[in-house]
Design a protein around this motif. Structure first.
Motif, PDB file in Angstrom:
ATOM      1  N   GLU A 344      -5.344  39.440   6.767  1.00  0.00           N
ATOM      2  CA  GLU A 344      -4.086  39.314   6.015  1.00  0.00           C
ATOM      3  C   GLU A 344      -3.375  40.663   5.837  1.00  0.00           C
ATOM      4  OE1 GLU A 344      -5.098  35.487   3.132  1.00  0.00           O
ATOM      5  OE2 GLU A 344      -5.917  37.431   2.608  1.00  0.00           O
ATOM      6  N   LEU A 345      -4.008  41.738   6.301  1.00  0.00           N
ATOM      7  CA  LEU A 345      -3.422  43.073   6.081  1.00  0.00           C
ATOM      8  C   LEU A 345      -2.050  43.241   6.736  1.00  0.00           C
ATOM      9  CD1 LEU A 345      -3.669  45.912   4.850  1.00  0.00           C
ATOM     10  CD2 LEU A 345      -5.012  46.593   6.846  1.00  0.00           C
ATOM     11  N   PRO A 346      -1.908  42.916   8.061  1.00  0.00           N
ATOM     12  CA  PRO A 346      -0.568  43.096   8.648  1.00  0.00           C
ATOM     13  C   PRO A 346       0.480  42.214   7.971  1.00  0.00           C
ATOM     14  CG  PRO A 346      -2.135  42.186  10.265  1.00  0.00           C
ATOM     15  CD  PRO A 346      -2.917  42.534   9.048  1.00  0.00           C
ATOM     16  N   TYR A 347       0.077  41.008   7.595  1.00  0.00           N
ATOM     17  CA  TYR A 347       0.999  40.102   6.889  1.00  0.00           C
ATOM     18  C   TYR A 347       1.424  40.714   5.552  1.00  0.00           C
ATOM     19  CZ  TYR A 347       1.858  36.527   3.340  1.00  0.00           C
ATOM     20  OH  TYR A 347       2.355  35.846   2.275  1.00  0.00           O
ATOM     21  N   PHE A 348       0.442  41.212   4.791  1.00  0.00           N
ATOM     22  CA  PHE A 348       0.746  41.795   3.482  1.00  0.00           C
ATOM     23  C   PHE A 348       1.700  42.977   3.624  1.00  0.00           C
ATOM     24  CE2 PHE A 348      -0.064  44.776  -0.003  1.00  0.00           C
ATOM     25  CZ  PHE A 348       0.156  43.953  -1.092  1.00  0.00           C
ATOM     26  N   LEU A 349       1.391  43.855   4.607  1.00  0.00           N
ATOM     27  CA  LEU A 349       2.227  45.049   4.798  1.00  0.00           C
ATOM     28  C   LEU A 349       3.661  44.666   5.179  1.00  0.00           C
ATOM     29  CD1 LEU A 349      -0.367  47.289   6.680  1.00  0.00           C
ATOM     30  CD2 LEU A 349       0.438  47.577   4.317  1.00  0.00           C
ATOM     31  N   GLU A 350       3.780  43.614   5.987  1.00  0.00           N
ATOM     32  CA  GLU A 350       5.123  43.185   6.399  1.00  0.00           C
ATOM     33  C   GLU A 350       5.891  42.606   5.211  1.00  0.00           C
ATOM     34  OE1 GLU A 350       4.989  41.178  10.204  1.00  0.00           O
ATOM     35  OE2 GLU A 350       7.046  40.455   9.923  1.00  0.00           O
ATOM     36  N   ASP A 351       5.179  41.867   4.371  1.00  0.00           N
ATOM     37  CA  ASP A 351       5.828  41.291   3.188  1.00  0.00           C
ATOM     38  C   ASP A 351       6.291  42.402   2.236  1.00  0.00           C
ATOM     39  OD1 ASP A 351       6.153  38.458   1.904  1.00  0.00           O
ATOM     40  OD2 ASP A 351       5.568  39.804   0.274  1.00  0.00           O
ATOM     41  N   VAL A 352       5.437  43.416   2.065  1.00  0.00           N
ATOM     42  CA  VAL A 352       5.808  44.551   1.204  1.00  0.00           C
ATOM     43  C   VAL A 352       7.025  45.268   1.788  1.00  0.00           C
ATOM     44  CG1 VAL A 352       5.051  46.882   0.514  1.00  0.00           C
ATOM     45  CG2 VAL A 352       3.537  44.927   0.157  1.00  0.00           C
ATOM     46  N   GLN A 353       7.046  45.397   3.106  1.00  0.00           N
ATOM     47  CA  GLN A 353       8.172  46.059   3.766  1.00  0.00           C
ATOM     48  C   GLN A 353       9.480  45.303   3.535  1.00  0.00           C
ATOM     49  OE1 GLN A 353       7.858  49.042   4.745  1.00  0.00           O
ATOM     50  NE2 GLN A 353      10.035  49.109   5.253  1.00  0.00           N
ATOM     51  N   LEU A 354       9.393  43.961   3.597  1.00  0.00           N
ATOM     52  CA  LEU A 354      10.581  43.137   3.314  1.00  0.00           C
ATOM     53  C   LEU A 354      11.085  43.405   1.904  1.00  0.00           C
ATOM     54  CD1 LEU A 354       9.768  39.511   4.575  1.00  0.00           C
ATOM     55  CD2 LEU A 354      11.526  41.072   5.421  1.00  0.00           C
ATOM     56  N   ALA A 355      10.153  43.445   0.958  1.00  0.00           N
ATOM     57  CA  ALA A 355      10.519  43.669  -0.444  1.00  0.00           C
ATOM     58  C   ALA A 355      11.128  45.060  -0.612  1.00  0.00           C
ATOM     59  CB  ALA A 355       9.289  43.508  -1.345  1.00  0.00           C
ATOM     60  N   ARG A 356      10.555  46.045   0.084  1.00  0.00           N
ATOM     61  CA  ARG A 356      11.078  47.408  -0.003  1.00  0.00           C
ATOM     62  C   ARG A 356      12.509  47.486   0.537  1.00  0.00           C
ATOM     63  NH1 ARG A 356      10.902  52.170  -2.722  1.00  0.00           N
ATOM     64  NH2 ARG A 356      11.497  53.900  -1.360  1.00  0.00           N
ATOM     65  N   GLU A 357      12.740  46.810   1.677  1.00  0.00           N
ATOM     66  CA  GLU A 357      14.099  46.813   2.249  1.00  0.00           C
ATOM     67  C   GLU A 357      15.077  46.181   1.271  1.00  0.00           C
ATOM     68  OE1 GLU A 357      13.583  44.942   6.085  1.00  0.00           O
ATOM     69  OE2 GLU A 357      12.308  46.619   6.723  1.00  0.00           O
TER      70      GLU A 357
END
Ligand code: PEP
Ligand code: MN
Length: 373
Positions: A344-357
Motif C-alpha cells: 500500500e506504500l505507493p498508493y499511500f504516497l500518491e494519495d498524499v501527493q494528491l492532497a499536497r497538490e
C-alpha cells in the motif's frame, strides 16, 4: 525582545564587546545568547529578558552588530511567530529540509521487531523514493508485560541498514536521557550512516526534565508529540522548553486526543489544529494518522480511515506525516492492527501527493482572492 546580529559575528571582536557592555548597563535586563551554526553561516541572537517594554526598537537597531530587532509576545518566545519576525520557519538536517513550506513522509515501523522486517521496510521506502522513516526502539507501553522495544541492541543494524537504503532521517522515540546517549553512541560507532529525529511521545510531552536534556543538545532535531490530554497551549509550551534550552529544530506533532468523543477512532483527530500551530509558531507541523485512527477500518468509498485522515491533515498544510507500515502486521509486536501494508506504500504516497497538490492550489487560490481586495 530578540536582537538578531549580523551573520558570522565575532564574539571576540570589539564591536561585540561594546554591544554586550551596553546591554549589561540596562537595568532589569538579562541576556541570553543563542548561536545557530549552519553550513555556510553562523547566526547569533541575543534574548533580552526582563522589562524590555521601555526599550525602543529603533535604538536597539542602532547598536553595534545588530541587524534586526523583534519584540516578542510573552508566549513561545523562541518558537513563536511574532510581529515582523524575520526568523526562518524551517531548518535543515542531514540534507533534508523541514519547514512550514515542505512535506516529508515518515512511513515505517511503529516498533523494530527484527532485522528482516526492518530491511523489508527500508527497501520498500528506497524503491519508492523515500529518505525518511520511523523506527521505534524504545516503546512506552501501557502494560509492563508488553514488549518494551529492543532498545540499544537493535540500533546498530537499524542504522547500518538505513545507510544501505539511503535513509537520511529516522524518527525514533526516546523516553529517558540514557536513550539519547545510546543513540548518539550507536550512530557514531556505525559511522553516521543516517540521521535521527528524536521523538518525544505524547506520554512525555510534559516530562520537563527530559525536555531540558533533549533541548540542551543540538545534534539531533526533535519531534515533539502533543500531549493527549492537555491543552494546545500547554503542548506548545513544552516545545518551547526544548527551544529555550538551545534546540530550536523542533517539529510539532498532532496525534489525536484521548477522549471517547472520538470513538470509534483510537483518538479524537485534531488535525484542525495544523493551521493553528503554524499561525502561533514557526514550527513545521507533523500529523500522525496511525495513532489517531488506530485501525484499518475502511469507509464505504473504499478508502481507509488512516488514508482519509492523512489527506485531511495534508490538505490543511501539514509538513510531515508519521505513519505506521509493517511487512507482516499480523506478526508486529506493537500496533499491528493500524499498520498499512508495504504493497500500500505507493498508493499511500500518491494519495498524499494528491492532497499536497490540493493544498498548494488552495493557497494559490487564497492569494489570488486576497490580491483582488
Ligand atoms: C509512536 O509514535 O510510536 C507513539 C507511541 O506515539 P504517541 O506518543 O503519539 O502515542
Ligand atoms: Mn505505536
Amino acid at each position: 525582545m530578540i536582537l538578531i546580529l549580523s551573520s558570522n559575528v565575532n564574539q571576540q571582536g570589539a564591536e561585540f564587546h561594546q554591544l554586550m557592555a551596553h546591554l549589561a548597563g540596562l537595568s532589569g535586563i538579562q541576556t541570553r545568547i543563542h548561536v545557530e551554526r549552519g553550513v555556510e553561516k553562523t547566526l547569533t541572537e541575543i534574548y533580552l529578558i526582563g522589562n524590555t517594554k521601555a526599550l525602543e526598537i529603533k535604538e536597539m537597531c542602532n547598536l553595534p552588530c545588530v541587524e534586526n530587532v523583534v519584540r516578542v509576545s510573552e508566549e513561545y518566545r523562541v518558537l513563536g511567530r511574532h510581529k515582523e519576525d524575520p526568523r526562518p520557519s524551517h531548518f535543515e538536517y542531514n540534507g533534508v529540509r523541514f519547514g512550514q513550506d515542505t512535506l516529508n513522509v515518515f512511513a515505517g515501523l511503529c516498533a523494530v521487531d527484527n532485522r528482516d522486517h526492518v530491511e523489508a521496510m527500508l527497501k520498500a521506502l528506497r524503491d519508492n523514493g523515500q529518505v525518511c522513516t520511523r523506527m521505534g526502539a524504545y516503546k512506552p507501553r501501557t502494560s509492563p508485560y508488553a514488549f518494551q522495544g529492543h532498545g540499544k541492541n537493535c540500533l546498530p543494524y537499524v542504522f547500518e541498514l538505513a545507510g544501505k537504503y539511503g535513509i537520511k532521517v529516522i524518527a525514533m522515540e526516546i523516553t529517558h536521557e540514557n536513550h539519547l546517549h545510546e543513540i548518539r553512541e550507536a550512530i557514531h560507532q556505525t559511522g553516521n550512516p543516517t540521521g535521527v529525529m528524536l521523538q518525544i511521545g505524547t506520554r512525555n510531552t510534559q516530562n520537563f526534565e527530559l525536555l531540558k536534556i533533549v533541548g540542551r543538545q543540538q545534534e539531533f532535531p526533535v519531534l515533539l508529540k502533543r500531549g493527549f490530554g492537555i491543552t494546545l497551549d500547554e503542548s506548545l509550551n513544552a516545545a518551547e522548553y526544548l527551544a529555550s534550552e538551545g534546540n530550536r529544530n523542533v517539529v510539532f506533532g498532532l496525534r489525536g486526543m484521548k477522549t471517547n468523543m472520538g470513538d470509534p477512532h483510537r483518538n479524537f483527530v485534531d488535525f484542525a489544529h495544523v493551521p493553528v500551530v503554524k499561525r502561533l509558531t514557526r514550527m513545521p507541523v507533523c500529523i500522525d494518522p496511525s495513532h489517531s485512527v488506530g485501525t484499518r477500518s475502511v469507509a464505504p468509498d473504499g478508502v481507509l480511515d488512516v488514508v482519509h485522515i492523512a489527506a485531511q491533515g495534508v490538505v490543511a498544510g501539514a509538513n510531515m506525516v508519521l505513519v505506521d507500515f509493517h511487512p507482516a502486521p499480523m506478526k508486529a509486536l506493537v500496533d499491528g492492527p493500524q499498520a498499512l501494508l508495504l504493497k500500500e506504500l505507493p498508493y499511500f504516497l500518491e494519495d498524499v501527493q494528491l492532497a499536497r497538490e490540493t493544498y498548494l492550489k488552495r493557497v494559490a487560490l487564497a492569494q489570488r482572492y486576497s490580491n483582488l481586495q
